[in-house]
Each structure stands twice: as structure tokens, then as C-alpha cells.
Design a protein around this motif. Structure first.
Motif, PDB file in Angstrom:
ATOM      1  N   ARG A  13      41.418   0.806  18.981  1.00  0.00           N
ATOM      2  CA  ARG A  13      40.693  -0.402  19.361  1.00  0.00           C
ATOM      3  C   ARG A  13      41.692  -1.417  19.907  1.00  0.00           C
ATOM      4  NH1 ARG A  13      39.624  -3.364  13.568  1.00  0.00           N
ATOM      5  NH2 ARG A  13      41.773  -3.961  13.307  1.00  0.00           N
ATOM      6  N   PHE A  16      39.453  -7.800  23.275  1.00  0.00           N
ATOM      7  CA  PHE A  16      39.086  -8.092  24.656  1.00  0.00           C
ATOM      8  C   PHE A  16      38.354  -9.431  24.663  1.00  0.00           C
ATOM      9  CE2 PHE A  16      36.195  -7.678  28.333  1.00  0.00           C
ATOM     10  CZ  PHE A  16      37.128  -7.380  29.327  1.00  0.00           C
ATOM     11  N   ASP A  20      35.182  -9.996  21.745  1.00  0.00           N
ATOM     12  CA  ASP A  20      34.837  -8.599  22.000  1.00  0.00           C
ATOM     13  C   ASP A  20      36.001  -7.670  21.661  1.00  0.00           C
ATOM     14  OD1 ASP A  20      32.544  -9.766  23.007  1.00  0.00           O
ATOM     15  OD2 ASP A  20      33.203  -9.610  25.086  1.00  0.00           O
ATOM     16  N   ARG A  21      35.695  -6.401  21.642  1.00  0.00           N
ATOM     17  CA  ARG A  21      36.709  -5.396  21.361  1.00  0.00           C
ATOM     18  C   ARG A  21      36.389  -4.151  22.185  1.00  0.00           C
ATOM     19  NH1 ARG A  21      37.650  -5.289  15.344  1.00  0.00           N
ATOM     20  NH2 ARG A  21      39.210  -6.843  15.813  1.00  0.00           N
ATOM     21  N   ILE A  22      37.421  -3.505  22.721  1.00  0.00           N
ATOM     22  CA  ILE A  22      37.258  -2.222  23.396  1.00  0.00           C
ATOM     23  C   ILE A  22      37.647  -1.128  22.406  1.00  0.00           C
ATOM     24  CG2 ILE A  22      38.073  -0.734  25.263  1.00  0.00           C
ATOM     25  CD1 ILE A  22      38.463  -3.269  26.943  1.00  0.00           C
ATOM     26  N   THR A  24      37.947   3.063  21.613  1.00  0.00           N
ATOM     27  CA  THR A  24      37.989   4.425  22.117  1.00  0.00           C
ATOM     28  C   THR A  24      37.442   5.302  21.005  1.00  0.00           C
ATOM     29  OG1 THR A  24      39.913   3.939  23.477  1.00  0.00           O
ATOM     30  CG2 THR A  24      39.439   6.263  23.059  1.00  0.00           C
ATOM     31  N   SER A  34      35.472   5.213  26.167  1.00  0.00           N
ATOM     32  CA  SER A  34      35.797   3.836  25.789  1.00  0.00           C
ATOM     33  C   SER A  34      34.524   3.004  25.863  1.00  0.00           C
ATOM     34  CB  SER A  34      36.861   3.260  26.720  1.00  0.00           C
ATOM     35  OG  SER A  34      38.077   3.920  26.527  1.00  0.00           O
ATOM     36  N   LEU A  36      32.614  -0.978  24.966  1.00  0.00           N
ATOM     37  CA  LEU A  36      32.761  -2.406  24.721  1.00  0.00           C
ATOM     38  C   LEU A  36      31.844  -2.773  23.558  1.00  0.00           C
ATOM     39  CD1 LEU A  36      33.972  -5.126  25.624  1.00  0.00           C
ATOM     40  CD2 LEU A  36      31.984  -5.395  27.122  1.00  0.00           C
ATOM     41  N   LEU A  67      32.258  -0.168  31.468  1.00  0.00           N
ATOM     42  CA  LEU A  67      32.311   0.393  30.124  1.00  0.00           C
ATOM     43  C   LEU A  67      30.909   0.466  29.548  1.00  0.00           C
ATOM     44  CD1 LEU A  67      35.275  -1.651  28.579  1.00  0.00           C
ATOM     45  CD2 LEU A  67      35.311   0.769  29.138  1.00  0.00           C
TER      46      LEU A  67
END
Length: 178
Positions: A13, A16, A20-22, A24, A34, A36, A67
Motif C-alpha cells: 500500500r 495517495f 486515499d491509498r493505493i 496492490t 492496483s 484506489l 485505477l
């Protein structure tokens, strides 16, 4: 927009924007993707506890422009046992890093998903003596399932970590983390 439901294990992780967080995630039905996760870093987020590293989650996502976006999630399994043991935690990071480095995006491989899930479950239940071979066994199996190693071929004579780094084109970080 197309929505879909699947389950997966969170590999990594990164933050973002402000909230937020991206993530995987290695999914059971679509491979590594990946996503969002909007607003997950806000204190009032209901999704936040489910979207932590190593968690096995079931989630609903919809296709985004760049994403896919996680809209709902539910925890299937939280691997708590190894979070208190640095040796097991290091191996969990290592397993996830191997899956991330050796798996291309959007390529379904249910055997790799099962290998990762089994590896994390094994870390919870393994005795200290069994942990010494866990990394080597996982390395060999992930190489076999990814098509980089011939089944039945002996790997005792070579350094698998170095071989994996050559394939990935990068140094592995997690094995030296602790």
C-alpha cells in the motif's frame, strides 16, 4: 461503470493524496491489480481496518479510468499471529514482495493466490524450526508457479534470492528489513 466482486490478499500500500491509498492486491480471479481506496485514511473510515497489509479481503470494485476503485470490503481473514513475531512478519513481507515482483498485472494465476494464502496461513501455524525453510520453500514454489523454474529441479545449489533479483531487475527489500 462495470462493477465486480472478488477476493484477494493485500500485498502493498502507499498513500495517495490526503485521504486515499493505493493498494496492490493479488486477487483470486484477476491476478495482481492496483486499486484506489478513497477516504480510507480518514479516522471515520469504515473500510480502513479491512484494508491493511496481509489481510485477505472480499471486496466490490468498479472500473476506473486509471485505477479500479474499491467501494465495499469485508475481511475474510486477518493474519494476527505473525504480527507479533518479527521473524514471521519478515517472512510475510518477503512472501508478498515475491508475489508482487514475479507477477505481472492482470494475469490470473489461482495457484499463486493459493500459494500466498497457504504461505501466510503456514506462518501462523509453523513452529520456529519450520520457519528456517519457509523462505526457501516459498521461493522455489513461486518460481515454479510463475514459470521461471522447472518442477523437480533441485535448487539447493544456487542462491534463489539472487536469481529472483535477476528476474525482477531489482534488489529485494523485505529480506533485509529487520
Amino acid at each position: 461503470m462495470a462493477t465486480y466482486k472478488t477476493e484477494g490478499i493485500i500485498l502493498k500500500r502507499r498513500n495517495f493524496g490526503e485521504a486515499d491509498r493505493i493498494l496492490t492486491i493479488y486477487t483470486k480471479h484477476f491476478g495482481k491489480i492496483s486499486f484506489l481506496a478513497k477516504g480510507v485514511r480518514k479516522p471515520a473510515s469504515r473500510k480502513s481496518p479491512s484494508l491493511e497489509l496481509f489481510n485477505w479481503i472480499r471486496f466490490l470494485a468498479h472500473r476506473g479510468r486509471n485505477l479500479d476503485i474499491i467501494t465495499e470490503c469485508q475481511t475474510v481473514r486477518v493474519f494476527r499471529a505473525f504480527r507479533k513475531d518479527l521473524e514471521r512478519l519478515e517472512l510475510a513481507f518477503y512472501f508478498c514482495e515475491l508475489v508482487d515482483k514475479l507477477s505481472p498485472e492482470n494475469l490470473k494465476n489461482k495457484k499463486i493466490f493459493n500459494l500466498l494464502a497457504g504461505g501466510l496461513l503456514g506462518l501462523e501455524k509453523a513452529s520456529k524450526e519450520m520457519l528456517t525453510n519457509a523462505a526457501f520453500n516459498f521461493e522455489q514454489k513461486i518460481l515454479e508457479e510463475s514459470g521461471f523454474w522447472e518442477r523437480g529441479k533441485s535448487a539447493r545449489s544456487i542462491d534463489l534470492k539472487q536469481y529472483i533479483e535477476e528476474i525482477a531487475g531489482k534488489k529485494l527489500k523485505s529480506k533485509n528489513m529487520f
